[in-house]
Structures are given as C-alpha cells and as structure tokens.
Design a protein around this motif. Structure first.
Motif, PDB file in Angstrom:
ATOM      1  N   ASP A 320       0.901  -1.241   0.063  1.00  0.00           N
ATOM      2  CA  ASP A 320      -0.161  -0.110  -0.014  1.00  0.00           C
ATOM      3  C   ASP A 320       0.835   1.415  -0.020  1.00  0.00           C
ATOM      4  O   ASP A 320       0.357   2.372  -0.035  1.00  0.00           O
ATOM      5  N   LEU A 321       2.201   1.161   0.076  1.00  0.00           N
ATOM      6  CA  LEU A 321       3.149   2.126   0.082  1.00  0.00           C
ATOM      7  C   LEU A 321       3.316   2.718  -1.530  1.00  0.00           C
ATOM      8  O   LEU A 321       4.077   3.600  -1.705  1.00  0.00           O
ATOM      9  N   LEU A 322       3.068   1.488  -2.472  1.00  0.00           N
ATOM     10  CA  LEU A 322       3.875   1.904  -3.669  1.00  0.00           C
ATOM     11  C   LEU A 322       2.820   2.703  -4.596  1.00  0.00           C
ATOM     12  O   LEU A 322       1.700   2.744  -4.245  1.00  0.00           O
ATOM     13  N   ASP A 323       3.476   3.759  -5.325  1.00  0.00           N
ATOM     14  CA  ASP A 323       2.831   4.740  -5.780  1.00  0.00           C
ATOM     15  C   ASP A 323       2.793   4.246  -7.358  1.00  0.00           C
ATOM     16  O   ASP A 323       3.595   3.252  -7.703  1.00  0.00           O
ATOM     17  N   ASP A 360      -3.724  -0.483   4.327  1.00  0.00           N
ATOM     18  CA  ASP A 360      -4.860  -0.005   3.544  1.00  0.00           C
ATOM     19  C   ASP A 360      -5.195  -1.247   2.508  1.00  0.00           C
ATOM     20  O   ASP A 360      -4.413  -1.548   1.627  1.00  0.00           O
ATOM     21  N   ILE A 361      -6.385  -2.083   3.144  1.00  0.00           N
ATOM     22  CA  ILE A 361      -6.389  -3.466   2.468  1.00  0.00           C
ATOM     23  C   ILE A 361      -6.820  -3.087   0.925  1.00  0.00           C
ATOM     24  O   ILE A 361      -6.571  -3.988   0.075  1.00  0.00           O
ATOM     25  N   GLU A 362      -7.879  -2.033   0.573  1.00  0.00           N
ATOM     26  CA  GLU A 362      -8.368  -1.657  -0.664  1.00  0.00           C
ATOM     27  C   GLU A 362      -7.178  -1.390  -1.602  1.00  0.00           C
ATOM     28  O   GLU A 362      -6.949  -1.856  -2.705  1.00  0.00           O
ATOM     29  N   LYS A 363      -6.200  -0.772  -0.839  1.00  0.00           N
ATOM     30  CA  LYS A 363      -4.974  -0.325  -1.757  1.00  0.00           C
ATOM     31  C   LYS A 363      -4.034  -1.527  -2.177  1.00  0.00           C
ATOM     32  O   LYS A 363      -3.646  -1.739  -3.057  1.00  0.00           O
ATOM     33  N   ILE A 364      -4.077  -2.583  -1.171  1.00  0.00           N
ATOM     34  CA  ILE A 364      -3.224  -3.887  -1.450  1.00  0.00           C
ATOM     35  C   ILE A 364      -3.905  -4.512  -2.610  1.00  0.00           C
ATOM     36  O   ILE A 364      -3.273  -5.168  -3.414  1.00  0.00           O
ATOM     37  N   ARG A 365      -5.147  -4.579  -2.440  1.00  0.00           N
ATOM     38  CA  ARG A 365      -5.836  -5.184  -3.268  1.00  0.00           C
ATOM     39  C   ARG A 365      -5.669  -4.734  -4.870  1.00  0.00           C
ATOM     40  O   ARG A 365      -5.420  -5.383  -5.949  1.00  0.00           O
ATOM     41  N   PHE A 399      -9.133 -14.883   4.896  1.00  0.00           N
ATOM     42  CA  PHE A 399      -8.560 -15.797   3.730  1.00  0.00           C
ATOM     43  C   PHE A 399      -9.159 -15.806   2.367  1.00  0.00           C
ATOM     44  O   PHE A 399      -8.402 -15.735   1.461  1.00  0.00           O
ATOM     45  N   ASN A 400     -10.519 -15.502   2.337  1.00  0.00           N
ATOM     46  CA  ASN A 400     -11.261 -15.419   1.121  1.00  0.00           C
ATOM     47  C   ASN A 400     -10.897 -14.438   0.203  1.00  0.00           C
ATOM     48  O   ASN A 400     -10.630 -14.292  -0.886  1.00  0.00           O
ATOM     49  N   GLU A 401     -10.716 -13.130   1.162  1.00  0.00           N
ATOM     50  CA  GLU A 401     -10.486 -11.892   0.606  1.00  0.00           C
ATOM     51  C   GLU A 401      -8.994 -11.951   0.041  1.00  0.00           C
ATOM     52  O   GLU A 401      -8.537 -11.536  -1.227  1.00  0.00           O
ATOM     53  N   VAL A 402      -7.858 -12.564   0.519  1.00  0.00           N
ATOM     54  CA  VAL A 402      -6.632 -12.603   0.208  1.00  0.00           C
ATOM     55  C   VAL A 402      -6.422 -13.485  -1.053  1.00  0.00           C
ATOM     56  O   VAL A 402      -5.850 -13.493  -2.024  1.00  0.00           O
ATOM     57  N   TYR A 403      -7.309 -14.645  -1.013  1.00  0.00           N
ATOM     58  CA  TYR A 403      -7.138 -15.642  -1.912  1.00  0.00           C
ATOM     59  C   TYR A 403      -7.573 -15.086  -3.365  1.00  0.00           C
ATOM     60  O   TYR A 403      -7.118 -15.358  -4.376  1.00  0.00           O
ATOM     61  N   SER A 404      -8.808 -14.211  -3.083  1.00  0.00           N
ATOM     62  CA  SER A 404      -9.204 -13.567  -4.423  1.00  0.00           C
ATOM     63  C   SER A 404      -8.313 -12.622  -5.168  1.00  0.00           C
ATOM     64  O   SER A 404      -8.366 -12.436  -6.316  1.00  0.00           O
ATOM     65  N   MET A 405      -7.174 -12.281  -4.552  1.00  0.00           N
ATOM     66  CA  MET A 405      -6.032 -11.496  -4.887  1.00  0.00           C
ATOM     67  C   MET A 405      -5.201 -12.352  -5.712  1.00  0.00           C
ATOM     68  O   MET A 405      -4.405 -11.584  -6.569  1.00  0.00           O
TER      69      MET A 405
END
Length: 647
Positions: A320-323, A360-365, A399-405
């Motif tokens: 989430d720090l990547l721009d 920031d989970i949404e930014k990671i996604r 788990f399901n959220e990260v798996y979906s990534m």
C-alpha cells in the motif's frame, strides 16, 4: 586463539548472513587495532537442524575452538541448547556465547537455564563482537593440556576471563560470587534448592546495557571473503537497511524503529558482485524494503538495468506504499527478475488496530491486481492466524479476501509469541495460550479455540499442497465453482483427507492427483442425469491432465487418464507432420518425429481436441510448458487416411 561462529540453519538451501557479517566486521576491526590471524582466527561452521547432533558435536570438537558463538533463532534454539550442554562435556574449557533474536530479550533467563552458556550478546552484534574479540586477544584464555583440565576452585580465578567485559555494551554474562558473598547465602540444605536457585546463589549476572545502533556503512560486505562456489545452491541473504518504521505487535523488528539505510553506492557495488557471480537468488532481509521510496527505486532501477537473465531478487514490501511511479518501474521488469512478499496478516480492521498495524487493504487489493496483470512478478501474500479480535469467521473472511487477490503463494502462518515483543505483553488480555517450546506457536485465544486452530492447520496443509505448489491451477479453478468460497473448498479437501486417513502420509505428486479424482468420484459431480455427470467428470479429468503435463512430460500415467493406445496412429502422424512443417513447434527445426515426441506431449481432451505441451518453451514466471490447443487431429487423420485409400 580460535573463534568459531556456528549457525544451525533450518534447511541446507539457507545461509546465515549473521555470522558472515560478524566475521567480516570483526576481522576488519582487529586489523585496525593491530591484531592479525596469528592472534585471533575466526572460523565459520554451518549446519542444519537435519544434521545429527552427534555429527555436529564431533565436527566442532575436531576444530578445537577456544570460543564458540551460536546464532540463535526460534527454529534452532532447542537444538543449540542440547549442543551447548554436550560441548561443555567434551570441551570443558571452551567459552560459549549465544546471540540472535531468540536470546537477546531473555538473556538472564538463558544464562540461568543453561549453565554451559557463558555469555549472551544482545541485539545488533557486529560492534559488540568486535570489542569482545579485542578483549579476548588482550586477555587470552589459558588453555589446559590436551586431554585434561586443571581444577581451580577459587572464584577469583574462575572470574579472571570476565574482568573487563563489563565495559563492553551489549553483553550479559555470569560472574561467580566471591567466598565472602557465598558465605552470605541462606543456610539451607542444597538438596532443598532447585538447580536454578542453586546456581543463582553462586553467580551474579552482569548486564552491560544496550548498545546504540550502528551506521550500516561501517559493515564490510559480508560475502567478499567467501567462496561463492560453496553457496552455489543456497539462497543468498542481503540487507540494504535495518529497522522498521512500523510497530506490529507480533514482530521484534518493531522494537528498533530507527531505520538505517546502507549507502546506494555500496549496495550497487555489492549487487554487482552477485550479478557477476550469477547467483540464483538474492533475498533482501530488509523488514520493509520500500519504506523509503528513493532508496527502493534506485535499487530496482539498478537491478533492471543490470539484469543478467539468471538472478532473482526477493523483497518484503508494504504494497500500500507503492505509488504510480514505482508500479510503472516494476511493470518493466523481466518476468522472474523480482518477487514480492506482502504481509497482509488480516483484513479485519479491529484486528489490524489491535496489533498496531497500519494497512490499506483496498490499496493492497488494487496493487496486487495490477501487478498480476503484467504477468512478470511472483507475489507472495501472508496471513497470520491467532491474532487478537479475529475469530474463525473473521479469519475465513480474511482468507477469502486474500485468496481472491490470486497471489502465486498464500502463506497461512500462525501467531508466534516472541520474547520481547508487544504481543508478549498482550497475552493476559487476549487469553492467549501458546506452546512453551519454540516456536511458541498459538494454541488458542479469546476468539479462537484450539479446535479452530486444528481446522486451520489442516487448511494450511491443503493450501501448501494444492495451491502453493502451483501444480493444480487448472483443476482448482474448476473446483472453486463447486463451493461457496475458497475457504470451503480447502475445508472440503481437508475433510476428505481426514476421512480417508491421508494426513500424515507421504504422497507422490501423482498420488495427489489420484486423491482429487477419488474425491470427485465420491463427493462431486453426482448429478442424477448420468450424461451430465459424465460430461463434468470428463471436464475434471481434462483439468487434472492439463495440470499434470504442464510441469513435465511424465511417463507414468494416472489411473483415470485416457488410454493413449487409442490415439497412437494419430499422435505419430502429428509429430511426423511437425518434422516437416513445424506448424505448432516452429522452433524445433532439425529434430525428427521421435525426438519431437520426447520434447513435447500431445494429450487427448474429452471434446475431441488435443493439448500440445511444448517443454522447450516454458513460462519464465511459472515454469509451465507452453500449451497449445489443437483441433480434432483424429478426424483429420481419418480423413487423410480415407483420401489415400481412394487413390
């Protein structure tokens, strides 16, 4: 004087950056102080936890060191404690010191528990080790005649070697009390005292305090003096920074918030050394590599511009720090040049707040999805089970959220309560129960029962086998449609393993496919319409065979595979045609049909088509063979045969 720095690694493929760095800095400083190898010799010894203790003991004994230093971590501390006890029996005069994260925050306890250990080095070790070496050189320990040890009972004589150590910050050591002090101990029968209490009556523990962190640019390049041929099949660990700006409760890196960067000039020079040597992988151990953008960008740019086509670089980052600028640079990397490890740990906001983790989970996604779209970077995402405020339902959601990534690797780890971490302070409030022995893994919390942990252990094993191996990507994509979530899919796999008694058994790769087919036959695709059920089983068979041949042209075929004898003439005709036309294998010129059949594989599918697997051309990221769908060559072969018969 002979100093031996010993490491007990988890696996042979690992190497120990810590002891390399200690040796490099120690020798540099000794030279500055006017000492040479005739005064102090520093040797290295690396073992693994798979070595027999007796073999390590023998090897160390034959080296006849005066002082031994062990690098201690959660995976090797029990092993090292056993070694220390036995080493004192065969080398009674040897001085043993311990260092590393597993002893730095409980040094006094370690010295009380382990009478064979003489000293503990706390925290960052280079400067402390160098000053310790100088102390040893100036006050060389008297060695006994070979085969015996002169017994000296006076406390003053026993303390001789520690005089002066109290002036070296970063040490904890044991000093025997004087006779007068011994006389002041309680007048109790020794048999009524515990072993630890008995030792405590006779010894003081001296703690010289915390050493300030050092400038990383003062540390010599740890690999300059090593024979890189000996590390040819090992992971090379490297650090361009120390410390972490974050305060995650479970992590010891959060204790040192002073982030220090090695100069880019030195980093580039040292990375050039690895690139020239064409080492397979360099793994940066920086806790958050991209915490300073300019530093990360400069290194990534250098790696891209100097890519040797062989070396892979691994980084642990905060996604989430990547721009946009960083992402643009990463998108231009050669496939397989770098891989990224991203610690998500949980997607539950309450859990993240409890462990002091800013994410920031949404930014990671968004970032992981964008990186996936380039198909050039391997991504490794982490989850931790057993964190505060996360029950089983919450973890399923994480788990399901990260798996979906869709990372290449999904690491399901379990909370470890490390001495010195903030998590250790949270134990009472979290109702946290964890193992007494290393790696101090969680048993239960206020939110997660031990039964829940056991369920997650089974999920972890299924994920390792069927997802992280990357050998079942096609079949998992089909299986996912049969379940309400990815977690439920792996839970069903685990339940089938448990029912059949397959846990705890060593299964071959082929057997793992057979188990999936067995599960499908017994629990999936059971439609009342037999033709529909047969159609879906055919699809499942095709997925299994696709995954099986993507990796290698195996000779042994599973029980559910179609009989290739039915297609022998068509397959032979296909490769005969490729020998002259090269329509599907254009870069295989000069090979005859028999050779082509060994370099590629043609697999019949349920719909009459074939899949061609080209092992000469592999995906640089997944290493899968190039797969090409080909039409019904059986029909084409029959047509040509019929035409020939008419002539």
């Amino acid at each position: 004087m002979k100093i031996l720095l010993a490491a007990v690694n988890a696996k042979y493929i690992h190497s120990n950056l810590g002891i390399y760095s200690l040796k490099a800095y120690g020798e540099k400083m000794l030279a500055q102080w006017g000492y040479g190898k005739e005064n102090v010799q520093i040797g290295l010894a690396e073992y693994t936890i798979n070595h027999q203790l007796e073999r390590i003991l023998q090897d160390i004994y034959l080296r006849q060191p005066d002082v031994i230093g062990f690098s201690c971590y959660i995976w090797n501390i029990s092993y090292i404690k056993a070694l220390v006890a036995d080493l004192k029996k065969v080398l009674p005069q040897v001085k043993i010191w311990l260092g590393g994260p597993e002893v730095s925050y409980c040094a006094e306890d370690i010295l009380q528990e382990e009478p064979g250990a003489d000293l503990v080095m706390k925290g960052e070790g280079e400067e402390t080790f160098a000053q310790f070496l100088r102390f040893l050189a100036e006050n060389e320990i008297e060695k006994p005649a070979y085969g015996g040890l002169e017994k000296k009972t006076e406390a003053a004589e026993k303390n001789r070697w520690t005089k002066g150590l109290e002036h070296i910050p970063g040490l904890v050591f044991r000093r025997q009390k004087s006779q007068s002090m011994e006389g002041e101990t309680p007048d109790l029968p020794r048999v009524l005292l515990s072993a630890a209490a008995s030792k405590a009556l006779l010894h003081d523990t001296i703690d010289t305090g915390v050493r300030p962190v050092m400038d990383m640019n003062r540390i010599p390049f740890p690999y300059a003096f090593l024979d890189m041929e000996q590390l040819a099949h090992r992971i090379i660990y490297y650090e361009s920074s120390r410390g972490c700006p974050f305060s995650c409760a479970y992590c010891l890196s959060s204790i040192d918030k002073s982030v220090r960067l090695r100069s880019l000039e030195l980093v580039k020079e040292e990375l050039s050394f690895f690139l020239k040597a064409k080492v397979p992988q360099v793994k940066f151990v920086d806790r958050t590599f991209n915490c300073q953008k300019s530093h990360a960008m400069a290194i990534w740019q250098f790696i891209r511009e100097n890519d040797n086509g062989v070396t892979n670089f691994h980084f642990e980052i905060a996604a989430d720090l990547l721009d946009c600028e960083e992402l643009k640079l990463l998108s231009t990397m050669r496939p397989g040049l770098i891989q990224l490890e991203i610690g998500v740990q949980s997607t539950n906001p309450s859990t993240l707040a409890a462990i002091r983790r800013k994410t920031d989970i949404e930014k990671i996604r968004a970032v992981t999805q964008e990186i996936n779209s380039w198909n050039n970077i391997h991504q490794h995402l982490d989850l931790i089970a057993g964190l505060p405020k996360e029950d089983l339902e919450s973890f399923k959601n994480s788990f399901n959220e990260v798996y979906s990534m869709k990372p290449e690797q999904l690491q399901l780890g379990f909370l470890k309560v490390l001495a010195g971490s903030y998590m250790e302070e949270m134990v009472p409030s979290c109702g946290l129960l964890y193992a007494s022995a290393p790696p101090y893994e969680v048993f239960s919390t206020r939110w997660l029962s031990y039964r829940d942990i056991l369920e997650l252990k089974e999920i972890e094993e299924m994920v390792e086998i069927y997802y992280n191996s990357r050998q079942f990507t096609t079949v998992l994509a089909m299986l996912e449609r049969e379940f309400s979530s990815s977690y439920e899919m792996f839970l069903a796999l685990a339940a089938f393993y448990r029912k059949k008694g397959y846990f705890g058994m060593n299964h071959s790769r082929l057997a793992r496919y057979e188990i999936l087919w067995e599960m499908a036959a017994e629990e999936l695709f059971l439609e009342t319409d037999s033709s529909a059920a047969e159609y879906r089983r055919d699809q499942f068979r095709d997925c299994l065979m696709t995954d099986l041949y993507l990796r290698e042209n195996i000779k042994s075929r599973p029980s559910f595979a179609r009989d290739l004898n039915r297609y022998r003439d068509e397959i032979r005709s296909f490769f005969k045609g490729e020998e002259t036309t090269g329509r599907y294998l254009p870069d295989h010129q000069g090979y005859d049909s028999r050779q082509l059949a060994k370099m590629a594989h043609l697999e019949p599918m349920g719909d009459g088509t074939f899949l061609l697997f080209d092992y000469k051309n592999r995906d640089p990221l997944t290493y899968n063979a190039r797969a090409v769908e080909i039409g019904d060559i059986c029909k084409e072969h029959r047509y040509k045969k019929c035409q020939r018969s008419k002539i």
